[in-house]
Design an enzyme around this catalytic site. Sequence first.
Site, PDB file in Angstrom:
ATOM      1  CG  ASP A 349      -1.723   1.211   1.400  1.00  0.00           C
ATOM      2  OD1 ASP A 349      -2.596   1.432   0.548  1.00  0.00           O
ATOM      3  OD2 ASP A 349      -1.498   1.966   2.370  1.00  0.00           O
ATOM      4  CD  GLU A 385      -2.239   2.378  -3.405  1.00  0.00           C
ATOM      5  OE1 GLU A 385      -3.424   2.615  -3.667  1.00  0.00           O
ATOM      6  OE2 GLU A 385      -1.787   2.364  -2.237  1.00  0.00           O
TER       7      GLU A 385
END
Length: 763
Positions: A349, A385
Amino acid sequence: MSELPEKMRSGRAYPLGAHWDGEGVNFAVFSAHATRIEVCVFDLRGRAEIARYTLPEQTDQVWHGSLPGAKPGLVYGLRAHGPYRPEEGHRFNPHKLLLDPYARQLLGSVRQSPSLFGYRIGSGRADLSFDRRDSARAMPKAIVTGPLHAWPRDTRPQTPWTRTVIYEAHVRGISMQREGIPKKHRGTFAALAEPRFIDHLHKLGVTALELLPVHAFLQDPHLVEKGLSNYWGYNTVSYFAPEPQYLSDGQPGDICRAIERLHEAGIEVILDVVYNHTCEGNEMGPTLSWRGLDNASYYRLLPDTPRYYINETGCGNTVNVSHPRVLQMVTDSLRHWVQNYQIDGFRFDLGVTVGREPTGFDPNGGFFDAVRQDPLLQSVKLISEPWDCGPGGYQLGRHPAGFSEWNDRFRDCVRGFWRGDDGLRGELASRLAGSADIFDHDGRRSWASVNFVAAHDGYTVQDVVRYEQKHNEANGEDNRDGHGHNLSCNWGVEGPSEDAGIEEIRGRVQRALLASLFFATGTPMLNGGDEFGRSQQGNNNAYCQDNELSWLNWEEAGSARGRTLIDYVARLAEWRRQCVSLRVPDFPHGNREAVAGLPELAFFDERGEPLTDADWLNGLGRALIVRRSGCELETGDCSASMVLINGSHDDLDFQLPAPALPWTFGVSSAEPDRPSGPLEGNTLTVPGRGVVLLNVPDLAKALCKAEVGVSEHRPQPEPDQDPGRIPDPADPPSPEPEPVSAAPEAPALADAPTDTQVLTETT
C-alpha cells in the site's frame, strides 16, 4: 503459568521480539534513545500485571534479556523510559504500556481511553503536556508463540506471472453472507478454505487471492462514535500479528490451515501490507507502540520542527523505512509471513512511501535493495501501489525490476474509452499491449503491469455503468470523502434502472470492460464481486462499511443474472489461458516474429489496414484490431489472437487483415451466449460497444499450410527504425505518413501529466 524467576539473564540481541528457545523466552527490543526498557508480565487473561523486569543488556541499540523457564503463552507488554521532549522528537512515557513491534499474537484489543495518550487531552499545552495515567487496562497484550504450524513442505504453488490471475477480496467480505458456513467461521480465515469458494475461484481461472490487510489494526474512534468501523484495515497496530477478529478459534494456526487448503487447490495468497504509516497518527495520536519506544527513529519527522510528523501518506505519519532498524522490522515482518504462513506475495500500500529516502523516492533505495537481494523475499510476488501523497508521489513505471505495479492508467484509459471519450484509441492500443511505454526498461517484463478496471478503492464495475456521481452519504461525512475522478457513465439514469434499453447498454459496457481486462497483456486483477455485478450503491470509498454494502452477496451471485455474468467471466479467463499470445512475458513491439512471417504485434483498423499516423491522431477513431502472436517456452505452444474492438454505438463490419488464417471465434462481449467455433470468411460484424476475441491455437501448423515456416530467429529492428511509435499531437504533420502496424511505445499522452488522483485508504 510456571513460577517466574526474580530477574532476567542477559540473553541475546537477536532475533528481535520475544522468542521461546526451549529453555526460556528471549526478549530483544530496539530503541536508540531509551534509557531503560521494561517487560511487564501479565496473567493469562491479560488483566493483572504479575511481574516486571528490566532488560539487563543493550547491544547496538537493542535492549535484551532472557527469562528462564518462560514458555509460549506468556502474556506481556513493554514500557520505555527516556526523555519526553516532543519539541526534540522524543515522546517516552513509562506510564504507557506498549505493544512489542514484533508481537506475533495479540490478546484483547485497544479500548478507547484518554490514558492511551502520552499527553493530557484538553491541556492548553496540547502534546507538550505529560500524562501519568497507566494505560495497561486499555491496551492489548502480546502473547509469546511457539511454532505456528507443522508445514510438511513448501506448499506454495509458485504460479508463473504469465499465468497469474489475481482476485482482490476481503477476509470478512468473502463469507459474511455465505449460507451453509457456520457463523463462527464467517468472516474468518476458516471460511477461505470452504470448497464452494475455492470452486468459484477455479471457475474464474483465478490463481492468486489478494487479501486486504490482515495485520492487526486499530479501530478509529471517530468511526466508532458514528456506529461505523474501519473495514478495510489500513490502520496497522502490529506488523507480525494477524487481526484477531479474522481467527475463528483465536489462534494463528487458523490462517495456516486455510492457506494450506488454498495451496492444495493451486491458489496463491497475496497480502496487502501497510508499511507506510501506523495507527498512531500525528502528534495528537495515541502512544501504543513505536511512538513510545523510539519516536525519533520509527517515524519521519520535520527536520526543523521534529515535534511534527512528515505526512506523505495522508494518514498523519510516515514510517521511516530508510532507518536501518525500521527497514529491518519491515523485512523481518515480510519474512515472518512467508516462513510461518507460506504467503506467496505482497501488495505494498502506498508503495512509493516505503521506497522513499530523505531525498525522495528512490528505486535503488534501501527498501528495494534489501527485498531484491533477500533469498526468501525475491522468490515471492511483489506488487506496489505506485503513488503516495508526498512530493513526487506519482511513480507509476519507475519501480525496479522484480516489482509489479498497479496500473491506474490502464483503468482510466479503458474506462474512458468505453465511456465514449475521444482521442483514446492510441492509448488503448498501448494499454492492451502491456503498457510498454511505461514499464519496458531495466529488464522488466510485461507482467509488471497489474491491470485492473476496478479495485476495493473506488467504484465496482457495476457502479461504473450505473453512477456518474459518488454517493458516500453512508460514511457520515456529507459525501465529502472519496474522489470525483471516476470516469463513469450512468447512460441516462443515476442508479438502478428498469429501462430495458439503458440496462442493455450498461450490460454491454460492463462486459466490454471485463473483456478489456482479460485480453490485455500484463497481469489481470479482478475486484471481488465484479464477476457477478456487485454494487456498492455508488459508494466509492466504502472503507468504513463493514456491512452488506461491502460484503459479497452470494444470493446475487446465484441469481440468473449473476450466474450469466459469472459464466461470461469464466469464458474470458479460459480464453486467456488458451491464448498464449495474450500472456507473453516480453513486451511486444511488432519488431519481432514469434513465428516467421507474422509479427508478434500489429494494429489495424476495421478495414484490416494498418493504421497510419493520421489514423492514430484521429480523435474520433473508435475501431481497433489488435493482433498478437506468441509462443510459450515451457510447452512450445504458439498461438495467434485477434481482439476486435468497436467503441461506437453502431454495429461495424470488420475485415480481417492478411494473412488468412483458420481463425476460431472465441467470445463476444456484446453476445455473451454466442458459442465458440470456426470462423467462416474474412469478415465479421462486431456489435456496438463490443469486443470480440479470435484465436488460432496451433499457429505453426496454420502458417505451414499458408506456406510460411516456423523460425527461431527474431530479427531486431535497424537502429533508425521505430515501428512501434504512435505520433504525438505536438509533432509536425508528415506530408506522406507511412503505415504503422506495430506496438505503440509512446502514446500521445505518455509524457503528459496524469490526471490520476492519488487514492489513499482513508478519507
